[in-house]
Design a protein around this motif. Structure first.
Motif: not given
Length: 175
Positions: A1-5, A84-91, A120-128
């Motif tokens: 998965m690109s952009d994945s954590l 068909e939707k991903p598990m929240p809160p994920f894309r 985007g970047v904000f989501g990656r920051l929250l995810g990390r």
């Protein structure tokens, strides 16, 4: 998965690979070792293999898991979703199980949880900073529960998971 954590853990199971695979390939057993799950229901015609789908329940609520990659005798990857939707809160979120031999009577189980955040970047920051620490703790509990259930045949309790958490190796997060 690109952009994945993601994060991953490993634990040694005191059993041969073939025995560990027989348990892992039984797609109906997750509630015996995953904390918080109360039951597992197979909802596809296939009970294992590529495309098999299950619902894992916490009380009346459930999450769907579909096998998107099947590696006979070695593991599989699940897509985590609700309809068909991903598990929240994920894309996108996946759960990967891998087994490898550690000698004749021991098996290494590696569990990974790669995910992609929205925003985007904000989501990656929250995810990390917020999601990864929670996911690591959950993966340790799953691996410890798996070790208990696979080795004893009895469902893991929170006490079992806590007792065996030290046997679980945590690998550096991917980002």
């Amino acid at each position: 998965m690109s952009d994945s954590l993601g994060c991953s853990v490993g634990v040694t199971l005191d059993m041969p690979l073939a025995d560990a695979w027989a348990l892992l390939a039984d797609f109906s057993l997750a509630h015996h070792y995953v904390p918080g799950l109360t039951r597992t229901e197979i909802v596809s015609a296939a009970s294992s293999g590529l495309g098999a789908r299950r619902r894992v329940y916490t009380g009346d609520k459930f999450l769907e898991e579909t096998i998107i990659d099947w590696r006979e005798g070695q593991g599989f990857t699940l897509r985590l979703h609700q309809g068909e939707k991903p598990m929240p809160p994920f894309r996108r979120a996946e759960f990967d199980y891998r087994l490898s031999p550690e000698g004749a009577d021991r098996t290494r189980a590696t569990l990974a949880l790669p995910f992609v955040m929205p925003l985007g970047v904000f989501g990656r920051l929250l995810g990390r900073n917020l999601i990864l620490p929670v996911m690591k703790k959950q993966l340790v509990a799953v691996a410890a529960g798996m070790k208990h259930f696979y080795e004893t045949g009895t469902p893991a309790t929170d006490e079992d998971r806590k007792r065996l958490a030290g046997a679980v190796d945590v690998y550096p997060a991917s980002n």
